[in-house]
Design an enzyme around this catalytic site. Structure first.
Site, PDB file in Angstrom:
ATOM      1  N   ASN A 159       0.843  -1.197   0.000  1.00 44.82           N
ATOM      2  CA  ASN A 159       0.000   0.000   0.000  1.00 44.82           C
ATOM      3  C   ASN A 159       0.878   1.247   0.000  1.00 44.82           C
ATOM      4  O   ASN A 159       1.943   1.287   0.616  1.00 44.82           O
ATOM      5  CB  ASN A 159      -1.018   0.012   1.159  1.00 44.82           C
ATOM      6  CG  ASN A 159      -0.416  -0.129   2.535  1.00 44.82           C
ATOM      7  OD1 ASN A 159       0.651  -0.727   2.711  1.00 44.82           O
ATOM      8  ND2 ASN A 159      -1.088   0.401   3.538  1.00 44.82           N
ATOM      9  N   GLU A 184       0.327   5.234   0.611  1.00 42.20           N
ATOM     10  CA  GLU A 184      -0.622   6.260   1.049  1.00 42.20           C
ATOM     11  C   GLU A 184      -0.219   7.633   0.542  1.00 42.20           C
ATOM     12  O   GLU A 184       0.863   7.805  -0.026  1.00 42.20           O
ATOM     13  CB  GLU A 184      -0.724   6.219   2.585  1.00 42.20           C
ATOM     14  CG  GLU A 184      -1.258   4.875   3.057  1.00 42.20           C
ATOM     15  CD  GLU A 184      -1.568   4.801   4.536  1.00 42.20           C
ATOM     16  OE1 GLU A 184      -1.069   5.648   5.309  1.00 42.20           O
ATOM     17  OE2 GLU A 184      -2.317   3.872   4.910  1.00 42.20           O
ATOM     18  N   CYS A 195      -4.049   0.651  -2.718  1.00 45.22           N
ATOM     19  CA  CYS A 195      -3.920  -0.590  -1.938  1.00 45.22           C
ATOM     20  C   CYS A 195      -2.832  -1.495  -2.520  1.00 45.22           C
ATOM     21  O   CYS A 195      -2.515  -1.427  -3.715  1.00 45.22           O
ATOM     22  CB  CYS A 195      -5.236  -1.365  -1.948  1.00 45.22           C
ATOM     23  SG  CYS A 195      -6.561  -0.615  -1.007  1.00 45.22           S
ATOM     24  N   GLU A 200      -2.953  -4.686  -3.164  1.00 42.19           N
ATOM     25  CA  GLU A 200      -3.445  -5.622  -4.186  1.00 42.19           C
ATOM     26  C   GLU A 200      -3.446  -4.983  -5.566  1.00 42.19           C
ATOM     27  O   GLU A 200      -3.084  -5.599  -6.559  1.00 42.19           O
ATOM     28  CB  GLU A 200      -4.878  -6.076  -3.853  1.00 42.19           C
ATOM     29  CG  GLU A 200      -5.030  -6.811  -2.542  1.00 42.19           C
ATOM     30  CD  GLU A 200      -5.345  -5.887  -1.380  1.00 42.19           C
ATOM     31  OE1 GLU A 200      -4.741  -4.794  -1.281  1.00 42.19           O
ATOM     32  OE2 GLU A 200      -6.197  -6.256  -0.565  1.00 42.19           O
ATOM     33  N   CYS A 217     -10.083  -5.238   0.283  1.00 47.30           N
ATOM     34  CA  CYS A 217     -11.222  -4.315   0.355  1.00 47.30           C
ATOM     35  C   CYS A 217     -12.120  -4.518  -0.865  1.00 47.30           C
ATOM     36  O   CYS A 217     -11.731  -5.165  -1.847  1.00 47.30           O
ATOM     37  CB  CYS A 217     -10.733  -2.862   0.441  1.00 47.30           C
ATOM     38  SG  CYS A 217     -10.141  -2.191  -1.117  1.00 47.30           S
ATOM     39  N   CYS A 228     -10.685  -3.478  -4.251  1.00 47.34           N
ATOM     40  CA  CYS A 228      -9.678  -4.417  -4.773  1.00 47.34           C
ATOM     41  C   CYS A 228     -10.328  -5.711  -5.258  1.00 47.34           C
ATOM     42  O   CYS A 228      -9.879  -6.298  -6.242  1.00 47.34           O
ATOM     43  CB  CYS A 228      -8.618  -4.707  -3.717  1.00 47.34           C
ATOM     44  SG  CYS A 228      -7.494  -3.307  -3.506  1.00 47.34           S
TER      45      CYS A 228
HETATM   46  N1  THU Z   1      -5.337  -1.403   2.350  1.00 51.61           N
HETATM   47  C1  THU Z   1      -4.786  -2.199   1.404  1.00 51.61           C
HETATM   48  O1  THU Z   1      -3.646  -2.002   0.967  1.00 51.61           O
HETATM   49  N2  THU Z   1      -5.522  -3.241   0.940  1.00 51.61           N
HETATM   50  C2  THU Z   1      -6.778  -3.553   1.377  1.00 51.61           C
HETATM   51  O2  THU Z   1      -7.416  -4.421   0.820  1.00 51.61           O
HETATM   52  C3  THU Z   1      -7.315  -2.873   2.548  1.00 51.61           C
HETATM   53  C4  THU Z   1      -6.678  -1.578   2.872  1.00 51.61           C
HETATM   54  C5  THU Z   1      -4.557  -0.267   2.839  1.00 51.61           C
HETATM   55  C6  THU Z   1      -5.065   1.075   2.399  1.00 51.61           C
HETATM   56  C7  THU Z   1      -4.526   1.973   3.483  1.00 51.61           C
HETATM   57  O3  THU Z   1      -3.214   2.346   3.146  1.00 51.61           O
HETATM   58  C8  THU Z   1      -4.470   1.099   4.722  1.00 51.61           C
HETATM   59  O4  THU Z   1      -4.578  -0.239   4.249  1.00 51.61           O
HETATM   60  C9  THU Z   1      -5.573   1.370   5.731  1.00 51.61           C
HETATM   61  O5  THU Z   1      -6.811   1.326   5.125  1.00 51.61           O
END
Ligand code: THU
Length: 140
Positions: free
Chosen positions: A46, A48, A57, A59, A90, A93
């Site tokens: 991930n 940000e 994300c 994935e 999520c 994704c």
């Molecule tokens: N996140 C992911 O990388 N993948 C997911 O399927 C769920 C959420 C990340 C996004 C963000 O940087 C952190 O997790 C908190 O939501």
């Protein structure tokens, strides 16, 4: 409950490696992903952003790498996050991944040893996929 295989654990190890590269200064929730496609492994983490909604994300990062390398059929993905329970992909994704095989295997891990596996179809039943666009009647 789907049984966990050696291949699942191997893919999860690549996801854990990717998790170490996570850029998550805002949530401090690190996620790593690894996709098995065309006999190769593609990793993502991930990333940000100060504009929170611009976050990507793990994935989808891994999926971008696989597609860039020319692989658009994914056999499996492993996802690992900082949660106690295995981290699930999520909704966004799930939809993104369904494009590249709605039946792919999804292996999930968390901060502890528990591992869970499922098919994407079980996580996203009745997905909107390309076939619906092919049914466009043209009557608008
Ligand atoms: N996140 C992911 O990388 N993948 C997911 O399927 C769920 C959420 C990340 C996004 C963000 O940087 C952190 O997790 C908190 O939501």
């Amino acid at each position: 409950m789907t049984e966990i295989t050696k291949a699942d654990l191997a893919l999860l190890a690549f996801a854990r490696e990717a998790q170490e590269k996570a850029y998550a200064p805002y949530s401090d929730f690190r996620v790593g992903a690894a996709i098995f496609a065309g006999g190769e492994i593609y990793q993502g983490c991930n990333v940000e952003n100060a504009a929170y909604g611009s976050t990507i994300c793990a994935e989808r990062g891994a999926a971008m790498a696989a597609v860039l390398a020319g692989n658009t059929f994914f056999d499996a993905i492993a996802v690992v996050g900082d949660s106690q329970d295995p981290t699930v992909p999520c909704g966004c994704c799930r939809q993104f991944l369904a494009e590249f095989n709605p039946e792919m295997r999804v292996v999930m891990g968390g901060a502890e040893d528990a591992v869970r596996a499922s098919s994407l179809e079980d996580l996203l039943p009745d997905a909107f996929v390309r076939g619906f666009l092919d049914q466009d009647s043209g009557a608008k």
